[in-house]
Design an enzyme around this catalytic site. Structure first.
Site, PDB file in Angstrom:
ATOM      1  N   ASP A   1       9.481   3.013   1.866  1.00 43.86           N
ATOM      2  CA  ASP A   1       8.314   3.457   2.397  1.00 43.86           C
ATOM      3  C   ASP A   1       8.134   3.482   3.759  1.00 43.86           C
ATOM      4  OD1 ASP A   1       5.733   4.654   2.893  1.00 43.86           O
ATOM      5  OD2 ASP A   1       4.749   3.773   1.047  1.00 43.86           O
TER       6      ASP A   1
ATOM      7  N   LYS B   1       2.383  10.673   7.302  1.00 46.21           N
ATOM      8  CA  LYS B   1       1.455  10.432   8.409  1.00 46.21           C
ATOM      9  C   LYS B   1       1.867  11.120   9.738  1.00 46.21           C
ATOM     10  CE  LYS B   1      -1.112   6.567   7.058  1.00 46.21           C
ATOM     11  NZ  LYS B   1      -0.661   5.825   5.810  1.00 46.21           N
TER      12      LYS B   1
ATOM     13  N   PHE C   1       0.789  -1.115   0.043  1.00 43.31           N
ATOM     14  CA  PHE C   1       0.007  -0.126  -0.141  1.00 43.31           C
ATOM     15  C   PHE C   1       1.005   1.258  -0.036  1.00 43.31           C
ATOM     16  CE2 PHE C   1      -2.424   3.668   1.719  1.00 43.31           C
ATOM     17  CZ  PHE C   1      -3.522   3.491   0.917  1.00 43.31           C
TER      18      PHE C   1
HETATM   19  C1  PLP Z   1      -0.672   6.061   4.270  1.00 52.83           C
HETATM   20  C2  PLP Z   1       0.045   5.335   3.445  1.00 52.83           C
HETATM   21  C3  PLP Z   1       0.652   5.883   2.405  1.00 52.83           C
HETATM   22  C4  PLP Z   1      -0.114   7.213   1.814  1.00 52.83           C
HETATM   23  O1  PLP Z   1      -0.236   8.210   2.449  1.00 52.83           O
HETATM   24  P1  PLP Z   1      -1.496   9.421   2.320  1.00 52.83           P
HETATM   25  O2  PLP Z   1      -1.024  10.769   3.288  1.00 52.83           O
HETATM   26  O3  PLP Z   1      -2.711   8.834   2.529  1.00 52.83           O
HETATM   27  O4  PLP Z   1      -1.378   9.833   0.796  1.00 52.83           O
HETATM   28  C5  PLP Z   1       1.799   5.524   1.532  1.00 52.83           C
HETATM   29  N1  PLP Z   1       2.425   4.645   2.119  1.00 52.83           N
HETATM   30  C6  PLP Z   1       2.095   4.096   3.147  1.00 52.83           C
HETATM   31  C7  PLP Z   1       2.906   2.905   3.744  1.00 52.83           C
HETATM   32  C8  PLP Z   1       1.275   4.509   3.836  1.00 52.83           C
HETATM   33  O5  PLP Z   1       0.816   3.645   5.138  1.00 52.83           O
END
Ligand code: PLP
Length: 415
Positions: free
Chosen positions: A237, A266, A152
């Protein structure tokens, strides 16, 4: 004084009206739990009827420091009165400090400020491709990025192009080419997928949305070795796994691994506003020349001031330490609850993915029952429950939340 009983979650008259309005006026891309939050502090949110809940989701780790952390609110308030938006057409004092402090925190050279997580991911994809063409010498239009199944990384058209989640992917094409997906945790598959045209491997060091999947020991060091040998960037990520959640500033640290680029988001926004960044190697990020990438709001003074407060909190090491200590407690207690119908248990630090025996019910049902016991949590992939309480959760709050989970599992097991 007459005592007016507080109605159950979502059933008070105000809650019912506001839920109906949300259903009528917001596009139905979410299926929220029946609770209408009016205010929050620390680990507790309060609904419009005055009922309190423990927030064991914490905005998918966007609220690592809880709601309304005084240090973060002070930073935001004082910046609100000074200057909030400049654009990058000029320098702003907060961004200069933020960039320097964030780089020091994670031991990296340089950062690129953005807003949402998805923008940080998009930025890294652009940087990796540009690096591939200009530094590695990949032929025009041939750059490939290897990603992991179950990933994700956000919701943009490019990112959902390589999502294996049917809901996230279906009917959003035509899709962006240039991505190859391999099973997560499988080094041999990764090795086979890397070609001379591969510019990057993009991975979550712990897969969050997939259900808090921790890769087998040695996987991340193996990814690092392979990418270094083949002249491929390792992009981690850490938007959900980073900034204290797993008991370290970056989840990669648990495996002694250093990526070329880290994606942060986040919790970087302190639960106040979206703040994201790509942080890493100057030799990579400096492929971007003026005018080649940007964001109107990225690095704005308010975001930078909030980001600085977050960095300052993490620089003490206390949130990471708390995530380790309370995380040990969380996982020990969850292990004790296994006989109540837990079929799988994963996680690191104050972060858990719990598979519930489907015979007990769905993850959603478990969350609905938890809500009636005053705990907010989120399901994923049918029968998995995710717990990610704020790192400021007290010992007592953690115990109360887990007591509610135990009671919920017992109740579901009795049917
Ligand atoms: C939440 C998340 C995203 C996307 O972040 P947004 O601020 O919702 O665009 C990307 N990568 C990971 C691992 C995430 O948990």
């Amino acid at each position: 004084m007459t005592h007016v009983p507080i109605p159950p979650a979502g059933h008070g008259p105000v809650s019912r009206e506001l839920i109906a309005a949300a259903e009528r006026y917001t596009a139905p891309s979410y299926h929220p739990l029946d609770v209408v939050v009016a205010s929050a502090r620390g680990s507790t949110v309060t609904d419009v009827e005055g009922r309190d809940y423990l927030d064991f989701l914490a905005g998918y780790s966007a609220l690592n420091f809880g709601h309304g952390h005084p240090v973060i609110l002070d930073a935001a308030r004082s910046q609100l009165e000074r200057v909030t938006l400049t654009s990058r057409a000029v320098h702003n004092e907060q961004l200069s400090f933020f960039a320097r402090e964030l780089c020091a925190l994670v031991g990296q050279d340089m950062m690129l400020p953005m807003n949402t997580g998805a923008e940080a991911v998009e930025s890294a994809i652009k940087v990796a491709r540009k690096w591939g063409y200009e530094r590695k010498g990949v032929a025009a239009g041939r750059a490939r990025i290897v990603v992991a199944e179950g990933n994700f990384h956000g919701r943009t058209t490019t990112i959902v192009s390589f999502s294996g989640d049917d809901d996230a992917h279906r009917n959003y094409g035509p899709y962006t080419p240039g991505f190859v997906s391999v099973p997560y945790g499988d080094l041999e598959a990764l090795e086979r997928a890397v070609t001379p045209d591969t510019v990057a491997v993009l991975l979550e060091p712990v897969q969050g949305e997939a259900g808090v999947i921790v890769p087998p020991p040695g996987y991340l060091p193996g990814v690092r070795r392979l990418t270094a040998e083949r002249d491929v960037l390792f992009v981690a990520d850490e938007i959900q796994s980073g900034l204290g959640r797993t008991g370290a500033t970056l989840a990669c640290e648990h495996e002694g691994v250093e990526a070329d680029l880290y994606l942060l988001g986040k919790a970087l926004g302190g639960g106040v506003l979206p703040v994201s960044a790509v942080v890493g190697d100057a030799a990579v990020l400096s492929v971007l020349r003026p005018g080649q990438h940007g964001s109107t709001f990225g690095g704005n003074p308010l975001a930078a001031a909030v980001g600085r407060a977050v960095v300052a909190l993490l620089a003490t090491g206390e949130p990471q330490e708390r995530a380790r200590t309370l995380g040990d407690r969380l996982h020990a207690r969850l292990a004790e609850l296994t006989p109540l119908g837990i079929t799988g248990l994963r996680g690191r630090g104050l972060w858990a993915g719990i598979d519930i025996d489907p015979r007990l019910g769905t993850g959603r049902e478990c969350c609905e029952r938890l809500l009636t016991r005053g705990v907010i949590a989120k399901d994923t992939h049918g029968s998995t429950l995710r717990l990610s309480p704020p790192l400021v959760v007290t010992d007592d709050e953690l115990e109360r939340g887990l007591d509610a989970l135990a009671a919920t599992l017992r109740e579901m097991g009795r049917r």
